[in-house]
Design an enzyme around this catalytic site. Structure first.
Site, PDB file in Angstrom:
ATOM      1  N   ASP A   4      -1.709 -18.453   2.375  1.00 24.66           N
ATOM      2  CA  ASP A   4      -2.851 -19.184   1.805  1.00 24.66           C
ATOM      3  C   ASP A   4      -3.342 -20.248   2.782  1.00 24.66           C
ATOM      4  OD1 ASP A   4      -0.311 -20.121   1.277  1.00 24.66           O
ATOM      5  OD2 ASP A   4      -0.667 -20.648  -0.804  1.00 24.66           O
ATOM      6  N   ASP A   9     -10.078  -9.259   8.212  1.00 23.85           N
ATOM      7  CA  ASP A   9     -11.491  -9.245   7.820  1.00 23.85           C
ATOM      8  C   ASP A   9     -12.056 -10.654   7.813  1.00 23.85           C
ATOM      9  OD1 ASP A   9     -11.530  -6.519   7.564  1.00 23.85           O
ATOM     10  OD2 ASP A   9     -12.649  -6.553   5.673  1.00 23.85           O
ATOM     11  N   TYR A  40       0.821  -1.217   0.000  1.00 24.24           N
ATOM     12  CA  TYR A  40       0.000   0.000   0.000  1.00 24.24           C
ATOM     13  C   TYR A  40       0.856   1.270   0.000  1.00 24.24           C
ATOM     14  CZ  TYR A  40      -3.642  -3.342   1.401  1.00 24.24           C
ATOM     15  OH  TYR A  40      -4.497  -4.406   1.472  1.00 24.24           O
ATOM     16  N   ASP A  43      -4.465  -7.285   6.413  1.00 29.02           N
ATOM     17  CA  ASP A  43      -5.723  -6.644   6.046  1.00 29.02           C
ATOM     18  C   ASP A  43      -6.757  -7.728   5.713  1.00 29.02           C
ATOM     19  OD1 ASP A  43      -7.636  -4.879   5.220  1.00 29.02           O
ATOM     20  OD2 ASP A  43      -6.559  -4.156   3.446  1.00 29.02           O
ATOM     21  N   LYS A  56       4.546 -15.315   2.758  1.00 30.32           N
ATOM     22  CA  LYS A  56       4.439 -16.090   1.514  1.00 30.32           C
ATOM     23  C   LYS A  56       5.873 -16.360   1.050  1.00 30.32           C
ATOM     24  CE  LYS A  56       2.039 -17.820  -1.952  1.00 30.32           C
ATOM     25  NZ  LYS A  56       1.425 -19.152  -1.787  1.00 30.32           N
TER      26      LYS A  56
END
Ligand code: NAD
Length: 368
Positions: free
Chosen positions: A233, A261, A144, A257, A201
């Site tokens: 994942d 959620d 970001y 992020d 990852k």
């Protein structure tokens, strides 16, 4: 002589002022019970600030935030400030600006499955019951904030070799950014169930391989805390398959992020989730939900996320563990007694136990 804290209140837009009023009631109750004073001052942010000053984050608000021991924010935004006009200020700019200006690099989101609400989760009750996860998300680095660009008419970028668009974002981290967030996760785990999952990852990304190396180094300094590594994942799947294996999860900005959620599903409603954003200086506490324009002004919003934001503020900024625990217990007891706001009520909730925003604030204050 008791403690005294200066709190900057940012009610914002939509249901923001309605739920903030309940948080203030709880602060008053804490003040009456413990030897503490809260000096609360309100400032403008988001749409309310645009209307009054033309900008979503006026300099006076930054000054007020910096001078305070903690910032308590409700929510910003609404259709009124989403005109789509080029250059028009947007309410959410206030959020990004305050996080950046206060250097808030760590976002903490506890997700707790309240026993009386397990049937309200879309997941099986036996899977959700007792789940208690703290997600620690890096907030100021990664995709970001990395180098980015978008170009048009680039030769060969379109279908069949035609000119087309080309865009990139880069995931960048410096070692110190990884170190401070992972260290925070370990410190927090010590006050909980002493287990940290670092999520990355590393099978695909160089940034993740560095993250892993740094995390392992920090883990070696905390032999009392169990350390596990998980690819993102798999972490996403494990959160839904067996949330009980998790205590503290630490991850970079984008993964954090998404996972936070996803984890929110373990709680029954957005109206139940609080968060803390911590950095070097003043910290910020806010509900996870937005300004809910669809229910604003109707007095039915759930104030619990805002009240739990006060709990986190007392825990992390004021170091008042006992008072923080008392708020958490008051919320649990109100739910145990069957009281609900409309968003967490179900077919079995008697009508006289479905409370409006102010009545729920009063009930939690009464149980404190
Ligand atoms: P939202 O979180 O405001 O609402 C999503 C849904 O959840 C709505 O149906 C709403 O009624 C419900 N809801 C949210 N909080 C609730 C509560 N406390 N009690 C009961 N129900 C609740 O998200 P949205 O609708 O996508 O966004 C609305 C506005 O809020 C937008 O302008 C968005 O940009 C902004 N927003 C702000 C923040 C923030 O201030 N941190 C976060 C997310 C969205």
């Amino acid at each position: 002589m008791g403690k005294s804290f200066k709190i900057c209140l940012l009610p914002g837009d939509g249901i923001g002022p309605e739920v903030m009023a309940q948080a203030v009631k709880v602060l008053r109750a804490v003040k009456a019970r413990y030897d503490v004073t809260f000096e609360c001052g309100e400032a403008l942010i988001g749409g309310a600030a645009i209307d009054a000053t033309g900008t979503a984050f006026p300099p006076e608000t930054l000054a007020a935030a910096r001078e305070s021991d903690a910032v308590l924010l409700a929510a910003v935004g609404g259709p009124k400030w989403e005109t789509g006009e080029p250059g028009a200020p947007r309410a959410e700019e206030g959020l990004f600006a305050i996080r950046k200006e206060l250097g808030l690099y760590a976002n903490l989101r506890p997700v707790h499955a309240y026993a009386p609400l397990v049937d309200a989760s879309p997941l099986k009750p036996e899977l959700v019951r007792g789940a208690d996860v703290l997600i620690v998300r890096e907030l100021t680095g990664g995709l970001y904030f990395g180098k980015r660009d978008r170009a048009y008419g680039v030769p060969g970028a379109g279908p069949n070799g035609a000119p087309g668009q080309y865009a990139y974002d880069t995931m960048e981290y410096a070692e110190y950014e990884v170190e401070r967030i992972v260290r925070m996760a370990f410190e927090l785990a010590r006050g909980r169930r002493s287990r940290v999952h670092s999520v990355d990852k590393a099978n695909a990304l160089g940034v993740s391989r560095m993250w892993r190396e740094v995390a392992r180094g920090i883990a070696a300094e905390y032999p009392d805390v169990e350390f596990r590594e998980l690819l993102v994942d798999n972490a996403a799947m494990q959160l839904m398959l067996d949330p009980h294996q998790f205590d503290v999860i630490v991850s970079e900005n984008t993964f954090g992020d998404i996972l936070s959620d996803e984890a929110a599903v373990l709680s029954a409603s957005l109206g139940m989730l609080a968060s803390a954003s911590l950095g070097e200086g003043t910290a910020l506490y806010e509900p996870v939900h937005g300004s809910a324009p669809d229910i604003a002004g109707r007095g039915i919003a759930n104030p619990i996320a805002q009240i739990l934001s006060v709990e986190m503020m007392l825990r992390y900024s004021c170091k008042m563990q006992e008072a923080a625990d008392a708020i958490a217990q008051a919320v649990e007891r109100v739910l145990d007694a069957g009281y609900r706001t409309a968003d967490i009520a179900d077919a079995h909730t008697p009508a006289n136990k479905v409370l409006g925003t102010a009545a729920m604030g009063d009930k939690i204050t009464e149980y404190l």
